[in-house]
Design an enzyme around this catalytic site. Sequence first.
Site, PDB file in Angstrom:
ATOM      1  N   GLN A 105     -13.795  -4.775   1.485  1.00 41.74           N
ATOM      2  CA  GLN A 105     -13.143  -3.794   0.606  1.00 41.74           C
ATOM      3  C   GLN A 105     -11.631  -3.870   0.768  1.00 41.74           C
ATOM      4  OE1 GLN A 105     -15.434   0.214   0.680  1.00 41.74           O
ATOM      5  NE2 GLN A 105     -15.973  -0.795   2.595  1.00 41.74           N
ATOM      6  N   HIS A 123     -12.554  -5.377  -3.685  1.00 40.21           N
ATOM      7  CA  HIS A 123     -11.494  -4.553  -4.302  1.00 40.21           C
ATOM      8  C   HIS A 123     -10.264  -5.391  -4.611  1.00 40.21           C
ATOM      9  CE1 HIS A 123     -13.324  -0.660  -2.398  1.00 40.21           C
ATOM     10  NE2 HIS A 123     -13.940  -1.010  -3.499  1.00 40.21           N
ATOM     11  N   CYS A 131       0.251 -10.419 -14.923  1.00 36.91           N
ATOM     12  CA  CYS A 131       0.873  -9.773 -16.081  1.00 36.91           C
ATOM     13  C   CYS A 131      -0.206  -9.111 -16.947  1.00 36.91           C
ATOM     14  CB  CYS A 131       1.633 -10.820 -16.908  1.00 36.91           C
ATOM     15  SG  CYS A 131       2.227 -10.152 -18.468  1.00 36.91           S
ATOM     16  N   CYS A 134       0.115 -11.174 -20.666  1.00 36.04           N
ATOM     17  CA  CYS A 134      -0.308 -12.584 -20.876  1.00 36.04           C
ATOM     18  C   CYS A 134      -1.223 -13.100 -19.768  1.00 36.04           C
ATOM     19  CB  CYS A 134       0.942 -13.481 -20.974  1.00 36.04           C
ATOM     20  SG  CYS A 134       1.782 -13.710 -19.394  1.00 36.04           S
ATOM     21  N   CYS A 159       7.245 -12.813 -20.081  1.00 39.14           N
ATOM     22  CA  CYS A 159       6.911 -12.421 -21.474  1.00 39.14           C
ATOM     23  C   CYS A 159       7.187 -10.940 -21.700  1.00 39.14           C
ATOM     24  CB  CYS A 159       5.422 -12.713 -21.733  1.00 39.14           C
ATOM     25  SG  CYS A 159       4.318 -11.466 -21.018  1.00 39.14           S
ATOM     26  N   GLY A 196     -16.104  -1.006  10.117  1.00 39.15           N
ATOM     27  CA  GLY A 196     -14.820  -0.364   9.818  1.00 39.15           C
ATOM     28  C   GLY A 196     -14.728   0.236   8.434  1.00 39.15           C
ATOM     29  N   THR A 197     -15.822   0.860   7.967  1.00 44.39           N
ATOM     30  CA  THR A 197     -15.756   1.554   6.682  1.00 44.39           C
ATOM     31  C   THR A 197     -16.371   2.942   6.813  1.00 44.39           C
ATOM     32  OG1 THR A 197     -16.313   1.485   4.315  1.00 44.39           O
ATOM     33  CG2 THR A 197     -17.926   0.537   5.831  1.00 44.39           C
ATOM     34  N   ALA A 255     -13.577  -2.298  16.579  1.00 41.38           N
ATOM     35  CA  ALA A 255     -14.233  -3.457  15.943  1.00 41.38           C
ATOM     36  C   ALA A 255     -13.838  -4.762  16.637  1.00 41.38           C
ATOM     37  CB  ALA A 255     -13.847  -3.514  14.469  1.00 41.38           C
TER      38      ALA A 255
HETATM   39  N1  APR Z   1     -12.551  -0.215  14.903  1.00 43.27           N
HETATM   40  C1  APR Z   1     -13.648   0.339  14.315  1.00 43.27           C
HETATM   41  N2  APR Z   1     -13.584   1.278  13.354  1.00 43.27           N
HETATM   42  C2  APR Z   1     -12.352   1.658  12.950  1.00 43.27           C
HETATM   43  C3  APR Z   1     -11.167   1.127  13.512  1.00 43.27           C
HETATM   44  C4  APR Z   1     -11.309   0.150  14.517  1.00 43.27           C
HETATM   45  N3  APR Z   1     -10.239  -0.421  15.099  1.00 43.27           N
HETATM   46  N4  APR Z   1     -10.104   1.724  12.893  1.00 43.27           N
HETATM   47  C5  APR Z   1     -10.614   2.596  12.001  1.00 43.27           C
HETATM   48  N5  APR Z   1     -11.958   2.561  12.030  1.00 43.27           N
HETATM   49  C6  APR Z   1     -12.913   3.300  11.184  1.00 43.27           C
HETATM   50  C7  APR Z   1     -12.505   4.719  10.869  1.00 43.27           C
HETATM   51  O1  APR Z   1     -13.009   5.602  11.850  1.00 43.27           O
HETATM   52  C8  APR Z   1     -13.169   4.942   9.503  1.00 43.27           C
HETATM   53  O2  APR Z   1     -14.506   5.406   9.653  1.00 43.27           O
HETATM   54  O3  APR Z   1     -12.923   2.627   9.943  1.00 43.27           O
HETATM   55  C9  APR Z   1     -13.204   3.550   8.876  1.00 43.27           C
HETATM   56  C10 APR Z   1     -12.170   3.363   7.784  1.00 43.27           C
HETATM   57  O4  APR Z   1     -12.523   4.211   6.709  1.00 43.27           O
HETATM   58  P1  APR Z   1     -11.523   4.354   5.461  1.00 43.27           P
HETATM   59  O5  APR Z   1     -10.153   4.619   5.971  1.00 43.27           O
HETATM   60  O6  APR Z   1     -12.167   5.333   4.522  1.00 43.27           O
HETATM   61  O7  APR Z   1     -11.477   2.901   4.794  1.00 43.27           O
HETATM   62  P2  APR Z   1     -12.573   2.244   3.852  1.00 43.27           P
HETATM   63  O8  APR Z   1     -13.949   2.704   4.198  1.00 43.27           O
HETATM   64  O9  APR Z   1     -12.334   0.785   3.873  1.00 43.27           O
HETATM   65  O10 APR Z   1     -12.174   2.827   2.401  1.00 43.27           O
HETATM   66  C11 APR Z   1     -12.900   2.301   1.310  1.00 43.27           C
HETATM   67  O11 APR Z   1     -11.439   3.533  -0.177  1.00 43.27           O
HETATM   68  O12 APR Z   1      -9.301   4.228  -0.573  1.00 43.27           O
HETATM   69  C12 APR Z   1     -10.274   3.324  -0.970  1.00 43.27           C
HETATM   70  O13 APR Z   1      -9.993   1.227  -1.982  1.00 43.27           O
HETATM   71  C13 APR Z   1      -9.829   1.901  -0.759  1.00 43.27           C
HETATM   72  O14 APR Z   1     -11.116  -0.011   0.004  1.00 43.27           O
HETATM   73  C14 APR Z   1     -10.789   1.358   0.271  1.00 43.27           C
HETATM   74  C15 APR Z   1     -11.991   2.256   0.104  1.00 43.27           C
END
Ligand code: APR
Length: 274
Positions: A105, A123, A131, A134, A159, A196-197, A255
């Site tokens: 992401q 993403h 652009c 074009c 352009c 990490g999401t 991570a």
């Molecule tokens: N190791 C493990 N986990 C981590 C670390 C790390 N070093 N640093 C942060 N985190 C965890 C946080 O605790 C959190 O749960 O990673 C997660 C990041 O979550 P978000 O900040 O919400 O990011 P993400 O999930 O990628 O967001 C998804 O939202 O804003 C939009 O387009 C943007 O792609 C993004 C999407």
Amino acid sequence: MDLALIEKAADLLVRARHTVVLTGAGISTESGVPDFRSPGGIWERYDPSLFFLSRFLSEPDVVWKCMIEMHTSGEFHLWEAKPNDGHLALAELERMGIVKVVITQNVDCLHQKAGSRNVIEFHGNMLTFRCLSCGKTYDYQSLMAMIEERPDLPPLCGCSGILKPDAVFFGEAIPQQALKESFHHAHVCDLMLVIGTSAQIEPAASLPIVAKGMHSMFRGMGAGFVKVDAHVIEINREPTPLTGVVSDFLIQGSAGEILSAVLNRVEKKRRSSA
Ligand code: APR
């Protein structure tokens, strides 16, 4: 760091037939790129409404001013960031033939910089610009040179069309090919690492659910349709909506550290079985 879960993850990786990785901003924080929703994250410092496509199209100068400020503030130094141990471990697992694809992401290209070759930018990315009239594309270096020469915002194409980063804004469609390939991999995988999401943004957050065979769109696809329920392993600093519901287990912590430890165990298992 839970060593028993590290061991379990390494076992699953060595045995899996089709491992897919989904990453979010959390894998890049150890490279100095802030995430979005942790305390002090990007959405605490910048207004997310600026990053809606409709806002960009109506006030491109305002959005560009914010992006330049993020860059010059040094807080979001996306372009100079270096891959960390987490990115490098995933690239090595791909080289070993274990990780088939990284669906990210993130828009920082750090997986590619680490050496991962099969990366799906769900993403888009913030390192190329296009652009809107074009379709001509510009890389980061040429964009910076253009802004140096003509500081008015938004930067314009030759352009006279407005340039937009290739990152997907809120309300903007996910690139069709990325969407199709990602859900295919989620569908056929037997192991998914979710790293990490916060698992709050759709449709990316549905990928682990599809992997787990829990998504209605795939349930009961008629005779002959057998979804292999994948193992889903989370690696994250904190629990997410997937934890305990979709994921088999969460390895809580950094991570970079966790992925290095998992890689280390996978390499040992590979050597002892050679
Ligand atoms: N190791 C493990 N986990 C981590 C670390 C790390 N070093 N640093 C942060 N985190 C965890 C946080 O605790 C959190 O749960 O990673 C997660 C990041 O979550 P978000 O900040 O919400 O990011 P993400 O999930 O990628 O967001 C998804 O939202 O804003 C939009 O387009 C943007 O792609 C993004 C999407």
